[in-house]
Design an enzyme around this catalytic site. Structure first.
Site, PDB file in Angstrom:
ATOM      1  N   ARG A  50     -26.633 -21.066  -5.717  1.00  0.00           N
ATOM      2  CA  ARG A  50     -26.904 -20.095  -4.657  1.00  0.00           C
ATOM      3  C   ARG A  50     -25.630 -19.888  -3.854  1.00  0.00           C
ATOM      4  O   ARG A  50     -24.657 -20.603  -4.031  1.00  0.00           O
ATOM      5  CB  ARG A  50     -28.091 -20.534  -3.777  1.00  0.00           C
ATOM      6  CG  ARG A  50     -28.123 -22.002  -3.526  1.00  0.00           C
ATOM      7  CD  ARG A  50     -27.958 -22.518  -2.121  1.00  0.00           C
ATOM      8  NE  ARG A  50     -27.353 -21.700  -1.147  1.00  0.00           N
ATOM      9  CZ  ARG A  50     -26.157 -21.930  -0.611  1.00  0.00           C
ATOM     10  NH1 ARG A  50     -25.386 -22.932  -1.044  1.00  0.00           N
ATOM     11  NH2 ARG A  50     -25.668 -21.174   0.343  1.00  0.00           N
ATOM     12  N   GLY A  51     -25.699 -18.887  -2.955  1.00  0.00           N
ATOM     13  CA  GLY A  51     -24.487 -18.526  -2.221  1.00  0.00           C
ATOM     14  C   GLY A  51     -23.825 -17.371  -2.968  1.00  0.00           C
ATOM     15  O   GLY A  51     -23.674 -17.434  -4.199  1.00  0.00           O
ATOM     16  N   ARG A  95     -31.282 -11.825  -8.424  1.00  0.00           N
ATOM     17  CA  ARG A  95     -31.388 -11.791  -6.952  1.00  0.00           C
ATOM     18  C   ARG A  95     -30.774 -10.459  -6.475  1.00  0.00           C
ATOM     19  O   ARG A  95     -29.698 -10.085  -6.954  1.00  0.00           O
ATOM     20  CB  ARG A  95     -30.666 -12.986  -6.299  1.00  0.00           C
ATOM     21  CG  ARG A  95     -31.360 -14.318  -6.570  1.00  0.00           C
ATOM     22  CD  ARG A  95     -30.799 -15.421  -5.688  1.00  0.00           C
ATOM     23  NE  ARG A  95     -31.310 -15.348  -4.338  1.00  0.00           N
ATOM     24  CZ  ARG A  95     -30.855 -16.116  -3.333  1.00  0.00           C
ATOM     25  NH1 ARG A  95     -29.885 -16.982  -3.544  1.00  0.00           N
ATOM     26  NH2 ARG A  95     -31.370 -16.013  -2.125  1.00  0.00           N
ATOM     27  N   GLN A 201     -30.761 -24.673   3.970  1.00  0.00           N
ATOM     28  CA  GLN A 201     -29.408 -24.806   3.388  1.00  0.00           C
ATOM     29  C   GLN A 201     -28.433 -25.455   4.365  1.00  0.00           C
ATOM     30  O   GLN A 201     -27.494 -26.131   3.962  1.00  0.00           O
ATOM     31  CB  GLN A 201     -28.856 -23.431   2.972  1.00  0.00           C
ATOM     32  CG  GLN A 201     -29.544 -22.792   1.789  1.00  0.00           C
ATOM     33  CD  GLN A 201     -30.641 -21.846   2.219  1.00  0.00           C
ATOM     34  OE1 GLN A 201     -31.307 -22.077   3.215  1.00  0.00           O
ATOM     35  NE2 GLN A 201     -30.851 -20.798   1.458  1.00  0.00           N
ATOM     36  N   ASP A 242     -23.562 -11.951   2.387  1.00  0.00           N
ATOM     37  CA  ASP A 242     -24.071 -11.643   1.044  1.00  0.00           C
ATOM     38  C   ASP A 242     -23.726 -10.226   0.618  1.00  0.00           C
ATOM     39  O   ASP A 242     -23.588  -9.938  -0.572  1.00  0.00           O
ATOM     40  CB  ASP A 242     -25.578 -11.883   0.983  1.00  0.00           C
ATOM     41  CG  ASP A 242     -25.841 -13.373   1.023  1.00  0.00           C
ATOM     42  OD1 ASP A 242     -25.877 -13.936   2.118  1.00  0.00           O
ATOM     43  OD2 ASP A 242     -25.943 -13.977  -0.063  1.00  0.00           O
ATOM     44  N   ASN A 252     -26.639 -11.352   5.776  1.00  0.00           N
ATOM     45  CA  ASN A 252     -26.445 -12.784   5.536  1.00  0.00           C
ATOM     46  C   ASN A 252     -27.811 -13.450   5.734  1.00  0.00           C
ATOM     47  O   ASN A 252     -28.801 -12.790   6.061  1.00  0.00           O
ATOM     48  CB  ASN A 252     -25.382 -13.352   6.487  1.00  0.00           C
ATOM     49  CG  ASN A 252     -24.970 -14.766   6.098  1.00  0.00           C
ATOM     50  OD1 ASN A 252     -24.658 -15.031   4.928  1.00  0.00           O
ATOM     51  ND2 ASN A 252     -24.988 -15.690   7.031  1.00  0.00           N
ATOM     52  N   LYS A 253     -27.855 -14.742   5.532  1.00  0.00           N
ATOM     53  CA  LYS A 253     -29.117 -15.490   5.596  1.00  0.00           C
ATOM     54  C   LYS A 253     -29.937 -15.146   6.834  1.00  0.00           C
ATOM     55  O   LYS A 253     -29.395 -15.026   7.921  1.00  0.00           O
ATOM     56  CB  LYS A 253     -28.785 -16.991   5.537  1.00  0.00           C
ATOM     57  CG  LYS A 253     -29.951 -17.941   5.556  1.00  0.00           C
ATOM     58  CD  LYS A 253     -30.997 -17.648   4.514  1.00  0.00           C
ATOM     59  CE  LYS A 253     -30.493 -17.598   3.091  1.00  0.00           C
ATOM     60  NZ  LYS A 253     -31.435 -16.962   2.145  1.00  0.00           N
TER      61      LYS A 253
HETATM   62  O1  MRU Z   1     -30.153 -17.674  -0.194  1.00  0.00           O
HETATM   63  P1  MRU Z   1     -28.761 -18.249  -0.299  1.00  0.00           P
HETATM   64  O2  MRU Z   1     -28.708 -19.713  -0.050  1.00  0.00           O
HETATM   65  O3  MRU Z   1     -28.082 -17.826  -1.575  1.00  0.00           O
HETATM   66  O4  MRU Z   1     -27.992 -17.539   0.892  1.00  0.00           O
HETATM   67  C1  MRU Z   1     -26.652 -17.843   1.109  1.00  0.00           C
HETATM   68  C2  MRU Z   1     -26.074 -17.206   2.295  1.00  0.00           C
HETATM   69  O5  MRU Z   1     -26.706 -16.454   3.004  1.00  0.00           O
HETATM   70  C3  MRU Z   1     -24.610 -17.459   2.529  1.00  0.00           C
HETATM   71  O6  MRU Z   1     -24.325 -17.466   3.891  1.00  0.00           O
HETATM   72  C4  MRU Z   1     -23.810 -16.338   1.850  1.00  0.00           C
HETATM   73  O7  MRU Z   1     -24.181 -16.213   0.515  1.00  0.00           O
HETATM   74  C5  MRU Z   1     -22.351 -16.562   1.941  1.00  0.00           C
HETATM   75  S1  MRU Z   1     -21.829 -17.834   0.869  1.00  0.00           S
HETATM   76  C6  MRU Z   1     -20.163 -17.998   0.931  1.00  0.00           C
END
Ligand code: MRU
Length: 350
Positions: A50-51, A95, A201, A242, A252-253
């Site tokens: 993820r990320g 995703r 996370q 993202d 972002n998250k």
């Molecule tokens: O759902 P995730 O864990 O993939 O979400 C990740 C995030 O929102 C991170 O902040 C983003 O991907 C940046 S990672 C360098």
């Protein structure tokens, strides 16, 4: 001095994709092997990896695995490319929000389409390109880290959300890359990590990374950030991204938007750290960013145990969009972009 992180997230090795299973952290640090395009789709959608940048690399590996599978069935270039295109669309659908996945898969497919080699040769070129993207991602993160470190004041307390660290990338991290580079220059800085419900996370992965690397970190729950900002305990906020629209609006998250509002109210600088591959210049504003809806169990359960009344209605968007006017700067490998973002983003792409 360069900060050496001990974490390696994902690598192409011996014809398989090896990655840390992030669903097990912090209980276990285990590498798993992904051996087919279907396994890669599942690894991305179940968040073993993820990320945004990390799922980009995973997508690039997924295309290599798909190419190897197709090579078993045909050596006809046209048939090969038609099949590869289907796998590319399939992998990209794992995703929807992080544009790095689409960026890396498209890059791989374009390479295959434009190659003059035979099918066997294309597969080799895809492998080499996947390794190149992996190494480049680490180099880009180090540049982001160094560019961002200049913004960090001596002894600063940095609040971050989710995990934008080594484990969210091929290594080093974006937001945590800035932390790593700043810490190498001044070991009196510290991090406050939001736990980041529903998938935690921040609690599970960001604290794991920072404790592993010996960088001081304090875990707080998501609702506490305003309290600590008001008390003057937070000097700046740095988050990852993202997908960033052409006007700087940033997905972002989920929970990032709340943080940005609280930071603005308290006059605290709010930075986004991301590679240029996270900027989607094909969309004008954040309203066009697709927001992933995830299963209700992520909200109703923690570690397999229900935390609420059975049958309660749940909504679970994985991301939110922070409008550009709440963002002090976007830290990239090409330097820090400032408002007006439509112009600063345009200039970095031209
Ligand atoms: O759902 P995730 O864990 O993939 O979400 C990740 C995030 O929102 C991170 O902040 C983003 O991907 C940046 S990672 C360098």
């Amino acid at each position: 001095m360069e900060f050496k992180s001990k974490i390696k997230t994902i690598e192409w090795s011996n014809n398989v994709s090896k990655m840390v299973d992030q669903t097990l952290i912090p209980y276990e640090y285990k590498m798993v092997e992904i051996k087919s395009s279907k396994e890669m789709f599942d690894a991305i959608s179940t968040m073993i990896v993820r990320g945004a940048p990390a799922i980009g690399i995973a997508g690039a590996h997924g295309i290599v695995l798909a190419a190897m599978e197709i090579l078993q069935k045909t050596k006809d270039k046209e048939v090969f490319l038609t099949e590869l295109k289907k796998h590319a669309e399939y992998l990209k659908s794992a995703r929807p929000t992080a544009v790095n996945l689409m960026w890396a898969v498209d890059k791989q497919f374009e390479l295959a389409k434009n190659s003059q080699s035979d099918v066997q040769g294309i597969v080799e070129e895809l492998k080499q390109n996947a390794i190149k993207l992996e190494n480049e991602d680490i180099e880009i993160n180090k540049k982001i880290g160094d560019n961002g470190a200049d913004l960090v004041k001596k002894g600063a307390a940095i609040l971050t959300h989710c995990n934008a660290g080594a484990l969210a990338t091929a290594g080093y991290g974006t937001a945590l890359g800035v932390v790593r580079s700043a810490f190498a220059k001044d070991n009196t800085i510290q991090v406050f990590a939001d736990e980041t419900r529903p998938r935690l996370q921040g609690a599970r992965i960001t604290t794991f990374e920072l404790v592993t690397d010996g960088i001081p970190v304090t875990l707080i729950t998501d609702g506490m950030s305003g309290y600590f900002m008001k008390k003057g305990m937070i000097d700046m906020v740095i988050v990852g991204a993202d997908r960033i629209a052409a006007n700087g609006d940033t997905a972002n998250k989920i929970g990032t938007y709340n943080l940005a509002i609280a930071a603005k109210y308290h006059n605290i600088p709010f930075y986004v750290a991301a590679p240029l591959s996270t900027i989607d210049i094909s969309i004008k504003s954040g309203t066009e960013i697709p927001i992933e809806e995830r299963g209700s169990e992520e909200v109703t359960h923690i570690n397999g145990k229900s935390i609420c009344a059975a049958g309660v209605r749940v909504i679970n968007p994985g991301f939110d969009v922070t409008p550009n006017e709440l963002i002090s700067g976007i830290i990239t490998e090409k330097g820090v972009l400032y408002p007006d973002y439509t112009n600063s983003i345009k200039s970095v792409f031209s």
